[in-house]
Design a protein around this motif. Sequence first.
Motif, mmCIF file in Angstrom:
data_model
loop_
_atom_site.group_PDB
_atom_site.id
_atom_site.type_symbol
_atom_site.label_atom_id
_atom_site.label_comp_id
_atom_site.label_asym_id
_atom_site.label_seq_id
_atom_site.Cartn_x
_atom_site.Cartn_y
_atom_site.Cartn_z
ATOM 1 N N PHE A 135 -10.766 17.619 57.426
ATOM 2 C CA PHE A 135 -11.486 16.453 57.952
ATOM 3 C C PHE A 135 -12.785 16.908 58.621
ATOM 4 N N PRO A 136 -13.612 17.638 57.883
ATOM 5 C CA PRO A 136 -14.800 18.239 58.505
ATOM 6 C C PRO A 136 -15.890 17.236 58.865
ATOM 7 N N HIS A 137 -15.805 16.011 58.343
ATOM 8 C CA HIS A 137 -16.898 15.064 58.549
ATOM 9 C C HIS A 137 -16.641 14.082 59.690
ATOM 10 N N VAL A 138 -15.520 14.232 60.408
ATOM 11 C CA VAL A 138 -15.288 13.374 61.567
ATOM 12 C C VAL A 138 -16.288 13.764 62.643
ATOM 13 N N PRO A 139 -17.113 12.819 63.135
ATOM 14 C CA PRO A 139 -18.213 13.200 64.031
ATOM 15 C C PRO A 139 -17.786 13.631 65.421
ATOM 16 N N ASN A 140 -16.704 13.065 65.941
ATOM 17 C CA ASN A 140 -16.286 13.371 67.310
ATOM 18 C C ASN A 140 -14.828 13.832 67.317
ATOM 19 N N VAL A 141 -14.633 15.120 67.474
ATOM 20 C CA VAL A 141 -13.286 15.695 67.482
ATOM 21 C C VAL A 141 -13.037 16.368 68.827
ATOM 22 N N THR A 142 -11.915 16.031 69.442
ATOM 23 C CA THR A 142 -11.497 16.664 70.690
ATOM 24 C C THR A 142 -10.114 17.255 70.484
ATOM 25 N N ILE A 143 -9.967 18.547 70.741
ATOM 26 C CA ILE A 143 -8.660 19.205 70.695
ATOM 27 C C ILE A 143 -8.450 19.896 72.030
ATOM 28 N N LEU A 144 -7.383 19.519 72.700
ATOM 29 C CA LEU A 144 -7.081 20.038 74.028
ATOM 30 C C LEU A 144 -5.773 20.821 73.982
ATOM 31 N N GLY A 145 -5.774 22.002 74.579
ATOM 32 C CA GLY A 145 -4.553 22.782 74.731
ATOM 33 C C GLY A 145 -4.281 22.991 76.208
#
Length: 284
Positions: A135-145
């Motif tokens: 999904f490289p074209h999703v403009p806003n990605v947040t991944i929290l660990g």
Amino acid sequence: MTRGARLAANVSLTDFNFIRTLVYEHSAIALDDSKEYLVEARLSPIARREGLSSVSELIRRLRNGDTQLRHDVVAAVATNETTFFRDMRPFDALREVIIPQVLTANGGRSLSLWSAAASSGQEAYSLAMVVRDHFPHVPNVTILGTDFAADVLTRARAGRYSQLEVNRGLPARLLVKHFVCDGREWQLSDDIRRMVTFRQLNLARPLAGMPAIDIVFLRNVLIYFDVATRAQVLRRVASVLRPGGYLFLGGSETTYGIDDSFELMQPSPKTVCYRLHQVKVGRS
């Protein structure tokens, strides 16, 4: 054989109960009687590091109020095992069903994921690799660990793993694509590392400052809590999940009979997850 006879030679029943209480007070993790061996195995390296002759001697220092040592001991006992793409099937369901559903619902504008017991980072980075590769074209990605133990988060941010660690669950094609061999370790690429933000957080305490989340991985965590703490944790998770958001638990975990905010889903064969009801009720 009596219960006392089953205790590791260097851990008395009194010492085990002291450690059990200490771990529960700081992490809400409940150690049952079967974890006697774990206390010995996890604390022996700390005793050696401190130049002590036994775990019992280490515990005597803990009783005298060594704050930093208490933190190290709780982190050592409570930190859970993690691997890349553990059990794989949830990640397949995430890629094939769950993320497409989230993106369809919000018009493809954004995606937020949370690895809620990140430990040394393998799960959070597995999520990042799924998003980057599919999904490289999703403009806003947040991944929290997040994790309550600061030392494992330091390891996670570094993104360096041993040969044994990358051998456990990481497909060879992803190792070649996203890692560089550096001596006896493998260094994760900066592109993947930058996708994940790690922060210290205790699930047994209020989730201050948490953003709204679409998908939570809380796998093989609830099994370490008593029922009351499970209910508190699920309530807190529900408070940060967007309506209709998804929760992945371990295969032996469930929300059933604990929190009715969630409905059971089966996004693919042999894979289950839970979805927060669309109408969100106010939570504390």
